[in-house]
Design an enzyme around this catalytic site. Structure first.
Site, PDB file in Angstrom:
ATOM      1  N   GLY A  34      48.554  63.532  45.223  1.00 12.65           N
ATOM      2  CA  GLY A  34      48.944  64.881  45.635  1.00 12.65           C
ATOM      3  C   GLY A  34      50.443  64.938  45.870  1.00 12.65           C
ATOM      4  N   LYS A  60      41.837  60.174  41.941  1.00 14.22           N
ATOM      5  CA  LYS A  60      40.509  60.534  41.439  1.00 14.22           C
ATOM      6  C   LYS A  60      40.580  61.064  40.004  1.00 14.22           C
ATOM      7  CE  LYS A  60      36.696  63.214  43.399  1.00 14.22           C
ATOM      8  NZ  LYS A  60      36.295  64.000  44.568  1.00 14.22           N
ATOM      9  N   VAL A 103      38.519  56.667  45.761  1.00 11.51           N
ATOM     10  CA  VAL A 103      38.556  55.750  46.906  1.00 11.51           C
ATOM     11  C   VAL A 103      37.279  55.933  47.719  1.00 11.51           C
ATOM     12  CG1 VAL A 103      39.769  55.139  49.028  1.00 11.51           C
ATOM     13  CG2 VAL A 103      41.071  55.827  46.986  1.00 11.51           C
ATOM     14  N   GLU A 192      46.415  84.683  50.474  1.00 14.89           N
ATOM     15  CA  GLU A 192      46.945  84.526  49.112  1.00 14.89           C
ATOM     16  C   GLU A 192      45.858  84.750  48.071  1.00 14.89           C
ATOM     17  OE1 GLU A 192      49.192  80.744  48.999  1.00 14.89           O
ATOM     18  OE2 GLU A 192      50.958  82.043  49.094  1.00 14.89           O
ATOM     19  N   ASP A 322      48.271  65.621  54.398  1.00 18.08           N
ATOM     20  CA  ASP A 322      47.269  66.287  55.235  1.00 18.08           C
ATOM     21  C   ASP A 322      46.453  65.322  56.091  1.00 18.08           C
ATOM     22  OD1 ASP A 322      48.251  68.455  53.923  1.00 18.08           O
ATOM     23  OD2 ASP A 322      46.381  69.033  52.955  1.00 18.08           O
ATOM     24  N   ALA A 339      52.432  71.482  51.919  1.00 11.59           N
ATOM     25  CA  ALA A 339      53.022  70.725  50.813  1.00 11.59           C
ATOM     26  C   ALA A 339      54.453  70.332  51.162  1.00 11.59           C
ATOM     27  CB  ALA A 339      52.993  71.561  49.545  1.00 11.59           C
TER      28      ALA A 339
END
Lengths: 426, 426
Positions: A34, A60, A103, A192, A322, A339
């Site tokens: 990410g 992943k 994972v 959003e 996160d 982010a």
């Protein structure tokens, strides 16, 4: 000092010609591609030399996706391929070993990562596994609500909504709940998504010969305001904008249950059922359950890291994005996971890793530099604060696209911005 | 003679100034805006003058759709808007009164049409209501199978298939039956749909990150051959082509039941269950139930019309298209219902109506002129016979597109061909 560092990873290789002792490079394993993980890897591959460390990135999927763009992919206003790119295209493949795998567990005592069908050993670990939806134990949400969580869930939601519109006119008895969409949560993601949805609905109505008036969009928010934490003036702008586009707001209203038929809400002890074939849960995230299960001290999968972004008591484990918890000392509350923070953490993490690997230099303390926050309200409108300045309308929308383009630039430079950037500027 | 004709429709108008007798024009009502109905109206509006007849066209939708293109819209290889056009754009709106409504019943004794919320009286009626799916009483087909029947059902099928692909990767335990598509029937529609589907599947796999090998397409046909009635050489070509693209054929195999989970088939007393989240029924059509319920002598909704295309015993009722039955005397069997025949009937019907209205001239007997039949196998391949000549491959595909463009030309002339025509020629 450099030699010292290597001595820590001495290993014995025995070949046919006889025994010999060789020096093993420290193994850095980064979990998650990410914002945080990718920035870490892209910086680290430049900071440390090829002989200094083995870098492995585990993800992943073979792609990275822009989590902050998923509301568009979910509504169908942006193709999901625009919101993702191949990881191999943005890393130095001669420096980083990319492993596409999921994972399953972190064994911090044995310094081992359990993957779906293999294992990895690390000397330094970066946990950047991102968030998961938090349903707060509300009954039925996991079974019946859609999420704006990743590429898979977003395109499923997009197709689910489209299928409801496609089916409406095939039925002799028209079921208006096919055209009712409930969005749980008026936070960043919820607002959003509503902005995109309000733009998408007229297109869907045209595509499937449906009267716009039959469509109902309801936003249910338990908090006493939409966009909690935003300036009230900006909140008003956003809510008015969405109301004008047909969104009904139920603020201060809690979802009690999600069923196959819709949701049950409560406000001031009044219960009400809202029939809807589409319920979207956009009201909260938590850290990754792998972090919880690994035994780090955590709060809903988030670990309060030290100033250098390490898990307390584990100097070889960095936790960013996160899954990390950083306290905003001005208000003594955690920063919301964004982010922006994840990318800043990635930069700091890469620097600190290089110091650890070399046992040289000084570790950097992490301090988020909040440049602002802009929530989009569809393609050409937004609200937000940038460098302390309140913005609405096309200016805010422009800034939002620049923020999105900057995230691309941070990872993949100008070529990635050209390929995936947002230039639909009024 | 013209005056005589008018005298038949004398009517009495009483206004405030006193009684007066006025002449009423004969009312022609055409039910259905498919191939037959539209050609009838487009020819009739030219053949009879504005003072000679009132022409009313009734259609469920305000658009006409190309029934013979629906396999493309259903597979998602052609947008459904390319396969339809507005009726008002192709009729002379000063001459023809268009009523968008659904026909509920024909009361032939009172010469009355019952619509959903009104009624219409006619002097001459043209029934061109088209076909309906025939499920031959197979259990579960109506509930669980999709049809390639009209614009609504086609885009629903397209979206249903896409939703299955979109959902596949969201589930932890992968259900391969999500990617299994069963097509019941290897007749014209079944084969043409398979041709498009075989081209669409790789696109869907790419869109949703799915391995092509996970997808299964099965065609089940009860008859001993695919494309019954076609030359065996052409059948072989078609079947081989589709097999190469991954279609499994189960020929001489009957669908016994359709369930929520898939279908149960039988061959030589062997029963087998095929799990599939998509079952498409493309194995048969019948005439319209309104025709049956009106009390015309019929076989599964189709009326064996006289040589002038009138219902036996009802000189004021023309029945054309899929609701009519015309015997091919060479083989003493009915012609299959096709767009080609419906359009030719429309031409004859309009001529005969003008003779009836004027009570002048001679009625024309209908004799189909079968120019050929071409079944497409995707965008650039086909098999068929045109003017007695067997064709396969790109030549056949070219002819198929010319046939499709000709249907547009017949109704809307060159402008409609330019707007909706097929020019994707290799």
């Amino acid at each position: 000092m450099l030699r010292n560092s290597r001595i820590r990873f001495l290993t014995t290789n025995i070949n046919k010609k006889g025994g010999c002792i060789s020096v093993r490079k420290p193994r850095v394993v980064v979990l998650g591609g990410g914002y945080g993980g990718l920035i870490t890897v892209s910086r680290l591959q430049k900071l440390v030399g090829v002989n200094e460390a083995d870098i492995t990135l585990v993800n992943k999927n073979d792609y990275h996706y822009e989590t902050t763009w998923l509301h568009e992919a979910s509504a169908g206003t942006l193709h999901h391929d625009k919101a993702r790119y191949q990881i191999k295209d943005v890393i130095d493949n001669s420096r980083v070993n990319f492993v596409k795998n999921t994972v399953v567990a972190i064994n911090k005592d044995e310094k081992k990562i359990v993957l779906e069908n293999s294992e990895l050993h690390y000397d330094y670990l970066v946990v950047a596994l991102g968030s998961q939806p938090e349903t707060f134990g509300i009954k039925g949400l996991k079974e019946y609500a859609f999420g704006i969580t990743n590429i898979n869930s977003s395109r499923q939601l997009r197709e689910h909504i489209e299928y409801q519109f496609a089916t409406y006119n095939t039925e002799e008895v028209k079921r208006d709940e096919r055209l009712t969409i409930v969005v749980g949560g008026a936070g960043f993601t919820g607002i959003e998504f509503l902005g995109e949805l309000a733009n998408r609905v007229p297109q869907l109505c045209k595509e499937y010969d449906i009267d716009n008036k039959k469509v109902r969009i309801v936003c249910v928010e338990a908090a006493p305001t939409a966009l909690p934490g935003f300036d009230p003036e900006l909140v008003d702008y956003a809510v008015n904008h969405l109301q004008r586009k047909g969104v009904d707001f139920m603020i201060g209203t809690a979802i009690k249950e999600c069923t196959e038929k819709g949701i049950i809400v409560a406000k001031d002890d009044q219960m009400e059922e809202i029939k809807a074939d589409t319920v979207v849960w956009a009201a909260g995230v938590r850290g990754n359950n792998v972090v919880e299960e690994a035994g780090f001290e955590n709060m809903r999968g988030r670990v309060k890291v030290d100033e250098f972004l390490r898990a307390p008591g584990h100097d070889d484990v960095y936790i960013i994005g996160d899954c990390s918890l950083v306290i905003n000392e001005e208000i003594n509350r955690p920063y919301p996971p964004t982010a922006q923070i994840a990318m800043q953490q990635g930069e700091t993490c890469a620097k600190n890793l290089s110091v650890s690997i070399r046992e040289q230099g000084e570790m950097s303390g992490f301090k988020p530099e909040i440049k602002g926050a802009v929530a989009s309200l569809g393609e050409h409108d937004a609200v937000g604060v940038v460098f302390g300045k309140k913005l609405v309308g096309s200016k805010a929308s422009f800034m939002k696209k620049m923020i999105d383009n900057r995230a691309l630039y941070m990872v993949g430079g100008a070529p990635l911005v050209i390929k995936k950037g947002k230039f639909n500027i009024l």
